[in-house]
Design a protein around this motif. Structure first.
Motif, PDB file in Angstrom:
ATOM      1  N   CYS A  65       0.821  -1.213   0.000  1.00 31.45           N
ATOM      2  CA  CYS A  65       0.000   0.000   0.000  1.00 31.45           C
ATOM      3  C   CYS A  65       0.853   1.260   0.000  1.00 31.45           C
ATOM      4  CB  CYS A  65      -0.942  -0.001   1.196  1.00 31.45           C
ATOM      5  SG  CYS A  65      -0.105   0.046   2.808  1.00 31.45           S
ATOM      6  N   HIS A  66       1.891   1.280  -0.810  1.00 33.95           N
ATOM      7  CA  HIS A  66       2.703   2.494  -0.852  1.00 33.95           C
ATOM      8  C   HIS A  66       1.838   3.662  -1.327  1.00 33.95           C
ATOM      9  CE1 HIS A  66       5.877   5.364  -1.709  1.00 33.95           C
ATOM     10  NE2 HIS A  66       6.714   4.570  -1.066  1.00 33.95           N
ATOM     11  N   PRO A  67       1.901   4.799  -0.642  1.00 36.78           N
ATOM     12  CA  PRO A  67       1.041   5.941  -1.002  1.00 36.78           C
ATOM     13  C   PRO A  67       1.176   6.383  -2.449  1.00 36.78           C
ATOM     14  CG  PRO A  67       2.044   6.319   1.131  1.00 36.78           C
ATOM     15  CD  PRO A  67       2.670   5.071   0.591  1.00 36.78           C
ATOM     16  N   PHE A  68       2.318   6.136  -3.069  1.00 41.58           N
ATOM     17  CA  PHE A  68       2.480   6.558  -4.463  1.00 41.58           C
ATOM     18  C   PHE A  68       1.476   5.868  -5.380  1.00 41.58           C
ATOM     19  CE2 PHE A  68       4.372   6.320  -8.702  1.00 41.58           C
ATOM     20  CZ  PHE A  68       4.616   7.664  -8.943  1.00 41.58           C
ATOM     21  N   LYS A  69       1.036   4.668  -4.992  1.00 42.99           N
ATOM     22  CA  LYS A  69       0.064   3.959  -5.820  1.00 42.99           C
ATOM     23  C   LYS A  69      -1.259   4.711  -5.893  1.00 42.99           C
ATOM     24  CE  LYS A  69       1.864  -0.724  -5.134  1.00 42.99           C
ATOM     25  NZ  LYS A  69       1.526  -2.109  -4.706  1.00 42.99           N
ATOM     26  N   ALA A  70      -1.536   5.516  -4.884  1.00 46.35           N
ATOM     27  CA  ALA A  70      -2.786   6.272  -4.881  1.00 46.35           C
ATOM     28  C   ALA A  70      -2.775   7.418  -5.880  1.00 46.35           C
ATOM     29  CB  ALA A  70      -3.076   6.806  -3.477  1.00 46.35           C
ATOM     30  N   THR A  71      -1.603   7.742  -6.434  1.00 40.83           N
ATOM     31  CA  THR A  71      -1.522   8.841  -7.394  1.00 40.83           C
ATOM     32  C   THR A  71      -1.879   8.409  -8.806  1.00 40.83           C
ATOM     33  OG1 THR A  71       0.830   8.487  -7.913  1.00 40.83           O
ATOM     34  CG2 THR A  71       0.307   9.873  -5.998  1.00 40.83           C
ATOM     35  N   VAL A  72      -2.150   7.140  -9.014  1.00 39.62           N
ATOM     36  CA  VAL A  72      -2.465   6.675 -10.363  1.00 39.62           C
ATOM     37  C   VAL A  72      -3.678   7.404 -10.928  1.00 39.62           C
ATOM     38  CG1 VAL A  72      -3.915   4.757  -9.559  1.00 39.62           C
ATOM     39  CG2 VAL A  72      -2.809   4.620 -11.797  1.00 39.62           C
ATOM     40  N   LEU A  73      -4.617   7.793 -10.063  1.00 36.84           N
ATOM     41  CA  LEU A  73      -5.789   8.535 -10.515  1.00 36.84           C
ATOM     42  C   LEU A  73      -5.380   9.848 -11.174  1.00 36.84           C
ATOM     43  CD1 LEU A  73      -8.863   8.966 -10.657  1.00 36.84           C
ATOM     44  CD2 LEU A  73      -8.742   9.960  -8.372  1.00 36.84           C
ATOM     45  N   VAL A  74      -4.416  10.541 -10.579  1.00 37.46           N
ATOM     46  CA  VAL A  74      -3.963  11.813 -11.121  1.00 37.46           C
ATOM     47  C   VAL A  74      -3.353  11.620 -12.505  1.00 37.46           C
ATOM     48  CG1 VAL A  74      -2.434  13.786 -10.747  1.00 37.46           C
ATOM     49  CG2 VAL A  74      -3.509  12.648  -8.799  1.00 37.46           C
ATOM     50  N   TRP A  75      -2.526  10.602 -12.650  1.00 35.73           N
ATOM     51  CA  TRP A  75      -1.797  10.394 -13.905  1.00 35.73           C
ATOM     52  C   TRP A  75      -2.712   9.951 -15.035  1.00 35.73           C
ATOM     53  CZ3 TRP A  75       2.240  12.972 -13.114  1.00 35.73           C
ATOM     54  CH2 TRP A  75       2.931  12.903 -11.911  1.00 35.73           C
ATOM     55  N   ILE A  76      -3.909   9.498 -14.723  1.00 36.39           N
ATOM     56  CA  ILE A  76      -4.864   9.114 -15.765  1.00 36.39           C
ATOM     57  C   ILE A  76      -5.903  10.207 -15.986  1.00 36.39           C
ATOM     58  CG2 ILE A  76      -6.627   7.453 -16.433  1.00 36.39           C
ATOM     59  CD1 ILE A  76      -3.812   6.326 -16.523  1.00 36.39           C
ATOM     60  N   GLN A  77      -6.497  10.701 -14.903  1.00 35.79           N
ATOM     61  CA  GLN A  77      -7.603  11.650 -15.028  1.00 35.79           C
ATOM     62  C   GLN A  77      -7.165  12.986 -15.601  1.00 35.79           C
ATOM     63  OE1 GLN A  77     -10.539  11.889 -11.795  1.00 35.79           O
ATOM     64  NE2 GLN A  77     -10.144  14.086 -11.734  1.00 35.79           N
ATOM     65  N   PHE A  78      -6.046  13.506 -15.127  1.00 33.82           N
ATOM     66  CA  PHE A  78      -5.610  14.824 -15.568  1.00 33.82           C
ATOM     67  C   PHE A  78      -5.276  14.867 -17.060  1.00 33.82           C
ATOM     68  CE2 PHE A  78      -2.319  18.237 -15.788  1.00 33.82           C
ATOM     69  CZ  PHE A  78      -3.158  19.295 -15.498  1.00 33.82           C
ATOM     70  N   PRO A  79      -4.452  13.937 -17.590  1.00 26.52           N
ATOM     71  CA  PRO A  79      -4.205  13.947 -19.039  1.00 26.52           C
ATOM     72  C   PRO A  79      -5.481  13.728 -19.850  1.00 26.52           C
ATOM     73  CG  PRO A  79      -2.548  12.627 -17.917  1.00 26.52           C
ATOM     74  CD  PRO A  79      -3.605  12.939 -16.900  1.00 26.52           C
ATOM     75  N   MET A  80      -6.366  12.858 -19.373  1.00 24.68           N
ATOM     76  CA  MET A  80      -7.617  12.622 -20.095  1.00 24.68           C
ATOM     77  C   MET A  80      -8.430  13.906 -20.205  1.00 24.68           C
ATOM     78  SD  MET A  80     -10.526   9.723 -19.324  1.00 24.68           S
ATOM     79  CE  MET A  80     -11.095  10.482 -17.796  1.00 24.68           C
ATOM     80  N   TRP A  81      -8.450  14.676 -19.111  1.00 29.85           N
ATOM     81  CA  TRP A  81      -9.159  15.959 -19.108  1.00 29.85           C
ATOM     82  C   TRP A  81      -8.549  16.924 -20.125  1.00 29.85           C
ATOM     83  CZ3 TRP A  81      -7.921  21.056 -17.692  1.00 29.85           C
ATOM     84  CH2 TRP A  81      -9.005  21.888 -17.415  1.00 29.85           C
ATOM     85  N   ILE A  82      -7.229  16.960 -20.196  1.00 26.68           N
ATOM     86  CA  ILE A  82      -6.535  17.821 -21.150  1.00 26.68           C
ATOM     87  C   ILE A  82      -6.852  17.410 -22.582  1.00 26.68           C
ATOM     88  CG2 ILE A  82      -4.270  18.447 -22.061  1.00 26.68           C
ATOM     89  CD1 ILE A  82      -4.850  19.908 -19.563  1.00 26.68           C
ATOM     90  N   PHE A  83      -6.734  16.115 -22.875  1.00 28.64           N
ATOM     91  CA  PHE A  83      -6.930  15.642 -24.245  1.00 28.64           C
ATOM     92  C   PHE A  83      -8.362  15.881 -24.717  1.00 28.64           C
ATOM     93  CE2 PHE A  83      -3.477  12.371 -23.054  1.00 28.64           C
ATOM     94  CZ  PHE A  83      -2.481  13.279 -23.372  1.00 28.64           C
ATOM     95  N   MET A  84      -9.324  15.637 -23.845  1.00 28.32           N
ATOM     96  CA  MET A  84     -10.717  15.862 -24.223  1.00 28.32           C
ATOM     97  C   MET A  84     -10.979  17.349 -24.458  1.00 28.32           C
ATOM     98  SD  MET A  84     -12.585  13.102 -24.475  1.00 28.32           S
ATOM     99  CE  MET A  84     -14.245  13.718 -24.190  1.00 28.32           C
ATOM    100  N   SER A  85     -10.400  18.216 -23.634  1.00 26.30           N
ATOM    101  CA  SER A  85     -10.597  19.660 -23.797  1.00 26.30           C
ATOM    102  C   SER A  85     -10.007  20.142 -25.114  1.00 26.30           C
ATOM    103  CB  SER A  85      -9.955  20.412 -22.620  1.00 26.30           C
ATOM    104  OG  SER A  85     -10.549  20.060 -21.394  1.00 26.30           O
ATOM    105  N   VAL A  86      -8.815  19.674 -25.430  1.00 26.48           N
ATOM    106  CA  VAL A  86      -8.177  20.089 -26.682  1.00 26.48           C
ATOM    107  C   VAL A  86      -8.933  19.533 -27.885  1.00 26.48           C
ATOM    108  CG1 VAL A  86      -6.053  20.002 -28.040  1.00 26.48           C
ATOM    109  CG2 VAL A  86      -5.923  20.302 -25.567  1.00 26.48           C
ATOM    110  N   ALA A  87      -9.423  18.298 -27.767  1.00 25.20           N
ATOM    111  CA  ALA A  87     -10.198  17.716 -28.859  1.00 25.20           C
ATOM    112  C   ALA A  87     -11.455  18.527 -29.137  1.00 25.20           C
ATOM    113  CB  ALA A  87     -10.568  16.271 -28.529  1.00 25.20           C
ATOM    114  N   LEU A  88     -12.137  18.956 -28.084  1.00 26.03           N
ATOM    115  CA  LEU A  88     -13.346  19.765 -28.262  1.00 26.03           C
ATOM    116  C   LEU A  88     -13.007  21.139 -28.828  1.00 26.03           C
ATOM    117  CD1 LEU A  88     -15.302  18.773 -25.036  1.00 26.03           C
ATOM    118  CD2 LEU A  88     -16.037  18.400 -27.393  1.00 26.03           C
TER     119      LEU A  88
END
Length: 337
Positions: free
Chosen positions: A168-191
């Motif tokens: 349960c290393h805390p770094f594993k909890a950051t996986v949400l950031v590394w997926i959600q944030f880029p997805m938000w960027i790509f969708m915004s630029v696509a629109l």
């Protein structure tokens, strides 16, 4: 003579150039790694397209494979459902947030719950290790600096071993950031590509022209700005609500957490004028994403849902999370007693 505990935990240690603070020694937060409202850090990049010339970094981003993939997803949903674009944007957002980020958020809470449950053991180890270091420092006539460095080095090692043991290393909890944030960027630029006509055409009728007539209510043209500011203000309010819900559940936040909370509040307010400068299609996506983030935040407080996701029980869990949240909201913003 060192005790058995000291021989087990302490290792001979040269004087190391360690920092004054070790992140593994600080109380581990169960807040979650990411504030949902922090997505807005990328807004300036998305809205600054007008100043980008040929060959700029934004052009490279706008024509990148991930952005093209986001465009294909949006076009695929539109083709498969036949819905107007305002509904396609909402449906795609719900699908992505529900199918991708919700499982990752549940995993994040799973990791953080396990880390929280380790805190009593970590505190116990810290107490005993401090005693052992004190004994050793007295025997070997260490300076305070050497004793402190020895404590920090061994404490970091022991905490890391606990994280490995419980996976349960805390770094594993950051996986949400590394997926959600880029997805938000790509969708915004696509629109934005869709809204400016810098993308594909569909059946001889450009997506830009479709967006211009596929809005709803007070924003019938999704390529235009929302002159009423209803969408931008709604985005800011929802993001602020997410921040306040986060803040209300925390008692005795650290100074760093308090500063971050104030910072995100400011960013959420700044989101309003920024959102007023981009096409309504993008702001609609941001609003849908924020609404899903708020719903996801509330859902992950449900004891039944947490049990379904096999998130371990923690000392801070409540059997009545929504009642407690409402009571805290009422006390802070209404009664003010």
């Amino acid at each position: 003579m060192l005790s058995r505990l000291g021989r087990r935990w302490l290792r001979p240690l040269p004087v190391l150039q360690l920092g004054a603070r070790d992140p593994l020694l600080a109380p581990t937060s169960t807040d979650g790694i990411k504030y949902p409202a922090l997505q807005v850090w990328a807004v300036a990049s998305v809205s600054a397209v007008g100043s980008s010339g040929p060959g700029s970094w934004y052009e490279a981003l706008a024509t990148s494979a991930p952005v093209r993939g986001a465009e294909d997803v949006l076009l695929g949903v539109h083709t498969a459902t036949g819905l107007p674009w305002w509904a396609c944007i909402g449906l795609t957002t719900v699908a992505l947030r529900g199918g991708v980020t919700l499982p990752l958020a549940a995993y994040q809470h799973y990791i953080l719950a396990k880390v929280e449950n380790l805190q009593p053991e970590i505190k116990n180890i810290a107490r005993h290790l401090n005693q052992e270091v004190a004994v050793l420092a007295n025997q070997l006539r260490w300076s305070k600096r050497v004793a402190r460095l020895t404590y920090l080095k061994n404490m970091r090692r022991l905490v890391s071993e606990l994280y490995v043991r419980d996976n349960c290393h805390p770094f594993k909890a950051t996986v949400l950031v590394w997926i959600q944030f880029p997805m938000w960027i790509f969708m915004s630029v696509a629109l934005r590509n869709f809204s400016t006509g810098a993308t594909h055409s569909e059946a001889g009728f450009s997506v830009q022209e479709q967006l211009a007539t596929d809005g709803i209510l007070w924003f019938p043209d999704l390529t235009a700005l929302d002159s009423t500011w209803i969408l931008p203000i709604s985005v800011g309010i929802i993001n602020l609500l997410i921040v306040e819900i986060f803040a209300l559940q925390k008692i005795g936040m650290s100074r760093f957490q308090t500063y971050i909370t104030y910072f995100v509040r400011v960013v959420s307010v700044l989101m309003i004028p920024i959102a007023a400068t981009v096409p309504s299609s993008i702001v609609l996506y941001w609003l849908c994403s924020s609404l899903m983030g708020l719903s996801q935040n509330l859902l992950l407080r449900s004891p039944r849902f947490r049990q379904l996701c096999r998130i371990p029980l923690t000392k801070s869990d409540s059997d009545t999370p929504y009642k407690d949240l409402f009571a805290a909201f009422y006390t802070k913003f209404i009664s003010r007693k």
